[in-house]
Write an enzyme that holds these catalytic residues in place. Structure first.
Site, PDB file in Angstrom:
ATOM      1  N   CYS A  74     -13.681  16.462  -0.902  1.00 46.87           N
ATOM      2  CA  CYS A  74     -12.457  17.225  -0.581  1.00 46.87           C
ATOM      3  C   CYS A  74     -12.799  18.253   0.500  1.00 46.87           C
ATOM      4  CB  CYS A  74     -11.967  18.004  -1.806  1.00 46.87           C
ATOM      5  SG  CYS A  74     -11.505  16.955  -3.181  1.00 46.87           S
ATOM      6  N   GLN A 266      -2.938   1.091  -2.343  1.00 49.39           N
ATOM      7  CA  GLN A 266      -2.820   2.540  -2.147  1.00 49.39           C
ATOM      8  C   GLN A 266      -3.523   3.283  -3.277  1.00 49.39           C
ATOM      9  OE1 GLN A 266      -1.481   3.935   0.512  1.00 49.39           O
ATOM     10  NE2 GLN A 266      -0.486   2.173   1.443  1.00 49.39           N
ATOM     11  N   TYR A 293      -0.377  -6.152   8.333  1.00 48.36           N
ATOM     12  CA  TYR A 293      -1.423  -5.462   7.562  1.00 48.36           C
ATOM     13  C   TYR A 293      -0.887  -5.352   6.125  1.00 48.36           C
ATOM     14  CZ  TYR A 293      -2.794  -4.116  12.295  1.00 48.36           C
ATOM     15  OH  TYR A 293      -3.137  -4.127  13.632  1.00 48.36           O
ATOM     16  N   CYS A 387      -2.351   6.169   8.568  1.00 50.29           N
ATOM     17  CA  CYS A 387      -3.214   7.136   7.881  1.00 50.29           C
ATOM     18  C   CYS A 387      -4.015   7.939   8.903  1.00 50.29           C
ATOM     19  CB  CYS A 387      -4.136   6.429   6.889  1.00 50.29           C
ATOM     20  SG  CYS A 387      -5.102   5.123   7.634  1.00 50.29           S
TER      21      CYS A 387
HETATM   22  C1  LIG Z   1      -3.857   0.530   5.150  1.00 49.13           C
HETATM   23  S1  LIG Z   1      -4.002  -1.046   4.439  1.00 49.13           S
HETATM   24  C2  LIG Z   1      -2.317  -1.423   4.088  1.00 49.13           C
HETATM   25  C3  LIG Z   1      -2.061  -2.453   3.019  1.00 49.13           C
HETATM   26  C4  LIG Z   1      -0.652  -2.521   2.471  1.00 49.13           C
HETATM   27  N1  LIG Z   1       0.343  -2.422   3.495  1.00 49.13           N
HETATM   28  C5  LIG Z   1      -0.408  -1.528   1.370  1.00 49.13           C
HETATM   29  O1  LIG Z   1       0.472  -0.649   1.482  1.00 49.13           O
HETATM   30  O2  LIG Z   1      -1.073  -1.622   0.326  1.00 49.13           O
HETATM   31  C6  LIG Z   1      -4.426  -2.007   5.810  1.00 49.13           C
HETATM   32  C7  LIG Z   1      -4.618  -3.489   5.537  1.00 49.13           C
HETATM   33  O3  LIG Z   1      -4.841  -4.162   6.780  1.00 49.13           O
HETATM   34  C8  LIG Z   1      -5.835  -5.157   6.632  1.00 49.13           C
HETATM   35  N2  LIG Z   1      -6.365  -5.391   7.988  1.00 49.13           N
HETATM   36  C9  LIG Z   1      -7.293  -4.681   8.676  1.00 49.13           C
HETATM   37  N3  LIG Z   1      -7.411  -5.144   9.923  1.00 49.13           N
HETATM   38  C10 LIG Z   1      -6.515  -6.176  10.051  1.00 49.13           C
HETATM   39  C11 LIG Z   1      -6.153  -7.047  11.116  1.00 49.13           C
HETATM   40  N4  LIG Z   1      -6.722  -6.977  12.317  1.00 49.13           N
HETATM   41  N5  LIG Z   1      -5.207  -7.984  10.887  1.00 49.13           N
HETATM   42  C12 LIG Z   1      -4.619  -8.092   9.659  1.00 49.13           C
HETATM   43  N6  LIG Z   1      -4.913  -7.287   8.622  1.00 49.13           N
HETATM   44  C13 LIG Z   1      -5.851  -6.332   8.811  1.00 49.13           C
HETATM   45  C14 LIG Z   1      -6.779  -4.575   5.597  1.00 49.13           C
HETATM   46  O4  LIG Z   1      -7.485  -5.599   4.950  1.00 49.13           O
HETATM   47  C15 LIG Z   1      -5.793  -3.843   4.653  1.00 49.13           C
HETATM   48  O5  LIG Z   1      -5.368  -4.698   3.629  1.00 49.13           O
END
Ligand SMILES: C[S@@+](CC[C@H](N)C(=O)[O-])C[C@H]1O[C@@H](n2cnc3c(N)ncnc32)[C@H](O)[C@@H]1O
Length: 431
Positions: A74, A266, A293, A387
């Site tokens: 933190c 999340q 994503y 994020c």
């Molecule tokens: C911030 S998380 C969001 C997941 C989801 N939207 C949620 O709310 O739980 C980002 C996601 O993007 C995926 N990811 C990372 N790079 C990627 C890419 N180039 N193409 C597709 N997915 C990707 C990761 O595996 C992860 O599951």
């Protein structure tokens, strides 16, 4: 040396100036006058530590955690919660001004009523120190592990299990080293069920440990992951089930999601419900939605009410979960494994024209192909969940030629830390 703190940086450090250079002062707050030791001098900045606080900020509170100054998990626990929320909205504003030269209205950050014990997944280092097994986090910038028995941001059930696991590991013979067992991951849900994953550097005989772990209250699944790379990145690893259920069910309002150990989900269930409700409202009456994503398909499926829905995700096991979740939530959608930029480009070539694109990328933000496809396909709206305010603002700087910002809403998914989640809705400027 005495310094006056002007603001807080993106990592939660106080910012002051000395001989025309920035000085980052860990744990200092705006308006404070502090006596510091300069510890590191670089070309453009200094790093300093507080010796004493000469003038204290009214927003300073005593951190509730005993190991706050050592742990590094933190960075804002010394700032009263209301000011943490203000700091997060300000960070988003500053990023837009710095990287996109715009000043959109940024709403107040939506926070938690009780901003503690929210973290539903932890990954801790397992180390042997003087013949005693400890579980904890590496101290910032070091390989020294800070032991944590009662982390105030972790789910209470996870804290209880960690103490039991540590006792267990101290009473059995096992290779605990970078080649042997070196990390433990625990994920939990609202029903307090726990998915435990043992991360080892080689194939190991774990039967005895697994039997004992399976006796712990609420443990519903145990897995192992072998990671013999130097990096802790587990994206290209496979999880192997050693006990119990192969998936944990996470419930967010009326939707349920299967989650496997390597799938993203999340970290804060209470805030996720607020975040997803907000996104659902923003999605309005869009008819063709692509969830980029997608993780286990959570956002797209939350928003779903019969639309044409597609999802893209790079982690294979998450796509498997997303497909299972369609059955669980009675949803008709299509998910593909792949990189967002490449898949969007391919779909655009074949004539696919969504009216809403949802993006929820990792910290690095969108790639070139994604930006180019948005500008070419021109969906009516884009919802960007981020994020990282800096990459969000940089990406919006590239999109602003064709899109205008309709709303900017920060959410506090990670109280007591400097992280902030932001949802931006973009609307196409010309038909
Ligand atoms: C911030 S998380 C969001 C997941 C989801 N939207 C949620 O709310 O739980 C980002 C996601 O993007 C995926 N990811 C990372 N790079 C990627 C890419 N180039 N193409 C597709 N997915 C990707 C990761 O595996 C992860 O599951």
């Amino acid at each position: 040396m005495k310094l006056t703190i002007k603001s807080i940086d993106i990592n939660g450090n106080g910012i002051a100036y000395y001989k025309k250079k920035v000085v980052f002062v860990k744990g200092a707050l705006p308006g404070e006058i502090v006596d510091v030791d300069l510890e590191i001098e670089k070309e453009n900045y200094y790093q300093a530590s507080i010796k004493s606080i000469i003038k204290k900020s009214n927003s300073r509170v005593k951190p509730k955690c005993d190991i706050y100054s050592k742990c590094g998990g933190c960075s804002l626990m010394h700032l009263v919660y209301g000011e943490q929320l203000k700091y997060k909205s300000d960070r988003v504003k500053e990023a837009f001004s710095k990287y996109a030269s715009i000043s959109p209205k940024v709403n107040k950050t939506i926070g938690m009523e009780l901003p503690y014990n929210y973290r539903n997944k932890v990954q801790l280092v397992v180390k042997k120190l003087k013949n005693k097994v400890v579980l904890g986090l590496y101290e910032e910038g070091s390989h020294f592990v800070t032991e944590m028995d009662n982390c105030l941001i972790q789910d209470k059930a996870i804290n209880n299990s960690l103490v039991e696991i540590k006792n267990l590991l101290n009473n059995i013979k096992l290779d605990i080293s970078s080649k042997g067992l070196h990390k433990i991951m625990i994920r939990t849900n609202k029903e307090n069920e726990q998915q435990i994953t043992l991360i080892t550097g080689k194939k190991m005989k774990l039967d005895y440990l697994v039997n004992r772990l399976s006796e712990l209250k609420n443990v519903t699944g145990i897995f192992s992951i072998i990671n013999n790379k130097k990096s802790g990145n587990l994206y290209d690893c496979k999880s192997i089930k050693l006990f119990g259920k192969s998936r944990l069910i996470k419930k967010i309002s009326s939707k349920s999601y299967y989650v496997r150990p390597l799938d993203f989900f999340q970290l804060n269930d209470i805030q996720t419900e607020k975040l997803y409700n907000y996104i659902k409202k923003l999605a309005g009456d869009s008819k063709r939605i692509v969830d980029c994503y997608a993780g286990v398909g959570s956002i797209g499926q939350y928003v779903y009410s019969g639309q044409d829905l597609r999802g893209i995700e790079i982690v294979e096991s998450a796509v498997e979960s997303a497909k299972d979740n369609c059955k669980l939530n009675k949803i008709d959608a299509e998910y593909v494994v792949g990189s967002v930029g490449q898949v969007l480009k391919r779909w655009a070539k074949s004539g696919y024209r969504p009216d809403l694109m949802i993006f929820d990328p990792p910290r690095i933000g969108l790639d070139k192909d994604s930006i180019n496809t948005i500008l070419k396909v021109k969906p009516k709206s884009v919802i960007y969940v981020s994020c990282n305010p800096s990459t969000l603002a940089k990406d919006i700087n590239l999109l602003k030629q064709k899109y205008k910002i309709e709303s900017v809403q920060p959410f506090d998914m990670f109280p007591q830390t400097s992280h902030v989640e932001t949802v931006v809705r973009l609307q196409r400027q010309n038909p």
